[in-house]
Design a protein around this motif. Structure first.
Motif, PDB file in Angstrom:
ATOM      1  N   ALA A 129       0.831  -1.207   0.000  1.00  0.00           N
ATOM      2  CA  ALA A 129       0.000   0.000   0.000  1.00  0.00           C
ATOM      3  C   ALA A 129       0.864   1.255   0.000  1.00  0.00           C
ATOM      4  N   VAL A 130       1.946   1.236   0.753  1.00  0.00           N
ATOM      5  CA  VAL A 130       2.862   2.384   0.775  1.00  0.00           C
ATOM      6  C   VAL A 130       3.432   2.638  -0.617  1.00  0.00           C
ATOM      7  N   ALA A 131       3.913   1.573  -1.270  1.00  0.00           N
ATOM      8  CA  ALA A 131       4.501   1.724  -2.603  1.00  0.00           C
ATOM      9  C   ALA A 131       3.460   2.201  -3.618  1.00  0.00           C
ATOM     10  N   GLY A 132       2.246   1.665  -3.521  1.00  0.00           N
ATOM     11  CA  GLY A 132       1.214   2.028  -4.465  1.00  0.00           C
ATOM     12  C   GLY A 132       0.786   3.480  -4.374  1.00  0.00           C
ATOM     13  N   GLY A 133       0.809   4.044  -3.191  1.00  0.00           N
ATOM     14  CA  GLY A 133       0.383   5.428  -3.011  1.00  0.00           C
ATOM     15  C   GLY A 133       1.507   6.415  -2.818  1.00  0.00           C
ATOM     16  N   TRP A 134       2.756   5.960  -3.027  1.00  0.00           N
ATOM     17  CA  TRP A 134       3.923   6.779  -2.668  1.00  0.00           C
ATOM     18  C   TRP A 134       3.901   8.166  -3.311  1.00  0.00           C
ATOM     19  N   ASP A 135       3.800   8.203  -4.633  1.00  0.00           N
ATOM     20  CA  ASP A 135       3.934   9.487  -5.323  1.00  0.00           C
ATOM     21  C   ASP A 135       2.839  10.480  -4.921  1.00  0.00           C
ATOM     22  N   GLN A 136       1.599   9.997  -4.867  1.00  0.00           N
ATOM     23  CA  GLN A 136       0.508  10.897  -4.492  1.00  0.00           C
ATOM     24  C   GLN A 136       0.623  11.339  -3.042  1.00  0.00           C
ATOM     25  N   HIS A 137       1.082  10.443  -2.184  1.00  0.00           N
ATOM     26  CA  HIS A 137       1.219  10.814  -0.780  1.00  0.00           C
ATOM     27  C   HIS A 137       2.389  11.777  -0.562  1.00  0.00           C
ATOM     28  N   VAL A 138       3.436  11.656  -1.377  1.00  0.00           N
ATOM     29  CA  VAL A 138       4.535  12.618  -1.282  1.00  0.00           C
ATOM     30  C   VAL A 138       4.026  14.032  -1.565  1.00  0.00           C
ATOM     31  N   GLU A 139       3.168  14.160  -2.567  1.00  0.00           N
ATOM     32  CA  GLU A 139       2.620  15.476  -2.895  1.00  0.00           C
ATOM     33  C   GLU A 139       1.834  16.059  -1.724  1.00  0.00           C
ATOM     34  N   VAL A 140       1.052  15.200  -1.054  1.00  0.00           N
ATOM     35  CA  VAL A 140       0.272  15.669   0.092  1.00  0.00           C
ATOM     36  C   VAL A 140       1.184  15.985   1.269  1.00  0.00           C
ATOM     37  N   ILE A 141       2.157  15.117   1.508  1.00  0.00           N
ATOM     38  CA  ILE A 141       3.078  15.328   2.632  1.00  0.00           C
ATOM     39  C   ILE A 141       3.803  16.662   2.478  1.00  0.00           C
ATOM     40  N   ASN A 142       4.163  17.008   1.249  1.00  0.00           N
ATOM     41  CA  ASN A 142       4.824  18.297   1.023  1.00  0.00           C
ATOM     42  C   ASN A 142       3.964  19.474   1.459  1.00  0.00           C
ATOM     43  N   LYS A 143       2.659  19.287   1.446  1.00  0.00           N
ATOM     44  CA  LYS A 143       1.746  20.375   1.801  1.00  0.00           C
ATOM     45  C   LYS A 143       1.474  20.451   3.301  1.00  0.00           C
ATOM     46  N   ILE A 144       1.641  19.338   4.015  1.00  0.00           N
ATOM     47  CA  ILE A 144       1.193  19.309   5.406  1.00  0.00           C
ATOM     48  C   ILE A 144       2.314  19.302   6.439  1.00  0.00           C
ATOM     49  N   ILE A 145       3.535  18.992   6.026  1.00  0.00           N
ATOM     50  CA  ILE A 145       4.611  18.972   7.019  1.00  0.00           C
ATOM     51  C   ILE A 145       5.143  20.383   7.242  1.00  0.00           C
ATOM     52  N   PRO A 146       5.713  20.651   8.422  1.00  0.00           N
ATOM     53  CA  PRO A 146       6.261  21.990   8.700  1.00  0.00           C
ATOM     54  C   PRO A 146       7.499  22.277   7.852  1.00  0.00           C
ATOM     55  N   GLN A 147       7.801  23.539   7.700  1.00  0.00           N
ATOM     56  CA  GLN A 147       8.906  23.954   6.832  1.00  0.00           C
ATOM     57  C   GLN A 147      10.234  23.379   7.299  1.00  0.00           C
ATOM     58  N   HIS A 148      10.460  23.309   8.613  1.00  0.00           N
ATOM     59  CA  HIS A 148      11.768  22.830   9.069  1.00  0.00           C
ATOM     60  C   HIS A 148      11.971  21.349   8.758  1.00  0.00           C
ATOM     61  N   TRP A 149      10.902  20.596   8.566  1.00  0.00           N
ATOM     62  CA  TRP A 149      11.046  19.215   8.103  1.00  0.00           C
ATOM     63  C   TRP A 149      11.427  19.198   6.630  1.00  0.00           C
ATOM     64  N   LYS A 150      10.868  20.122   5.843  1.00  0.00           N
ATOM     65  CA  LYS A 150      11.223  20.207   4.430  1.00  0.00           C
ATOM     66  C   LYS A 150      12.689  20.598   4.266  1.00  0.00           C
ATOM     67  N   ASP A 151      13.189  21.396   5.212  1.00  0.00           N
ATOM     68  CA  ASP A 151      14.562  21.873   5.127  1.00  0.00           C
ATOM     69  C   ASP A 151      15.582  20.797   5.484  1.00  0.00           C
ATOM     70  N   GLU A 152      15.150  19.746   6.166  1.00  0.00           N
ATOM     71  CA  GLU A 152      16.075  18.686   6.573  1.00  0.00           C
ATOM     72  C   GLU A 152      15.459  17.308   6.313  1.00  0.00           C
ATOM     73  N   PRO A 153      15.120  16.981   5.059  1.00  0.00           N
ATOM     74  CA  PRO A 153      14.413  15.725   4.777  1.00  0.00           C
ATOM     75  C   PRO A 153      15.204  14.480   5.138  1.00  0.00           C
ATOM     76  N   VAL A 154      16.530  14.525   4.966  1.00  0.00           N
ATOM     77  CA  VAL A 154      17.331  13.345   5.278  1.00  0.00           C
ATOM     78  C   VAL A 154      17.273  13.031   6.766  1.00  0.00           C
ATOM     79  N   ALA A 155      17.183  14.074   7.596  1.00  0.00           N
ATOM     80  CA  ALA A 155      17.107  13.864   9.042  1.00  0.00           C
ATOM     81  C   ALA A 155      15.711  13.448   9.491  1.00  0.00           C
TER      82      ALA A 155
END
Length: 257
Positions: free
Chosen positions: A162-188
């Protein structure tokens, strides 16, 4: 966070999850970071079956998280990584201590600083935390078939499909809902993002009730992430349910053959 960023990484295929606890001490007063008293497992979360293997949905979620995390570091597909991990032969001479399964605690969460009166008490707490962390590392790095029964292995794989099947669409949503400091340090934030993917996939593809999926995700964050992550994950998933589900943008794609 670009699509599939967290499927491409650098490290090994057997990378364990970070320890669920950290320990620190200081002078006058002595302070150690210690988990709070552990509650009894919730009804329906049986710990082990008669064969001495984990048999609960919570075990499946931890396994799915461990595999997702390692696959992201390796840059591998999560399902293929899972299949390879389950099918891998044991290393010559490897012996797994089954007592580790009996003493493993899915409900052991990180706690805040705890004052103690003496250095002896501090050393005792730190020693116990070190033993618990070593036990968790032994379990999380063991060959899955020694640790999890067939129900858990099937459920964990279903979650990863299920994770693999929805990965791309969920990435788009995650980009909208996570805080900016998480976007700034994705590897962490690979662990936190994997938790979000698993919870979102459960809700969209597996039909897991929103409350259950969110609570389980928060518990995973309490065990394996830093102190602020559970609150952020709770807020992100609630926003996801409120603003992005049932509007045609969060439907998971059909798993590819």
């Amino acid at each position: 966070v670009a699509p599939r960023t967290h499927r491409r990484g650098l490290l090994s295929t057997r990378a364990p999850l970070p320890p669920a606890r950290t320990v620190a001490s200081s002078r006058a007063p002595l302070v150690v970071s210690s988990p709070p008293p552990t509650p009894a497992p919730a009804p329906g979360h049986a710990k082990v079956d008669r064969s001495g293997r984990f048999c609960s949905p919570r075990a499946a979620r931890e396994l799915a998280l461990m595999v997702s995390y390692a696959a992201c570091l390796e840059g591998a597909d999560v399902v293929r990584h899972f299949d390879r991990r389950v099918a891998a032969r044991r290393e010559p001479g490897y012996v797994f201590n089954k007592a580790c399964v009996q003493s493993y605690n899915f409900m052991s969460f990180c706690g805040g600083p705890l004052e103690v009166a003496t250095e002896e008490e501090a050393e005792k707490l730190m020693s116990q935390n070190e033993k618990d962390s070593a036990n968790e590392a032994e379990v999380l790095s063991a060959p899955p078939r020694l640790v999890y029964n067939n129900f858990v292995l099937r459920l964990a794989r279903d979650m990863l499909v299920a994770v693999a099947g929805g990965w791309d669409q969920h990435v788009e949503v995650i980009n909208k809902i996570i805080p900016q400091h998480w976007k700034d340090e994705p590897v962490a934030r690979i662990l936190e993002l994997c938790i979000l993917h698993i919870a979102m996939a459960e809700m969209t593809s597996k039909g897991t009730p929103h409350k259950v999926a969110i609570n389980e995700a928060v518990d995973l964050a309490k065990r394996f992430c830093d102190g602020g992550a559970p609150r952020v994950i709770n807020g992100c998933l609630r926003t996801y349910v409120k603003d992005h589900m049932n509007n045609g943008t969060s439907q998971a794609a059909e798993p590819k053959p």
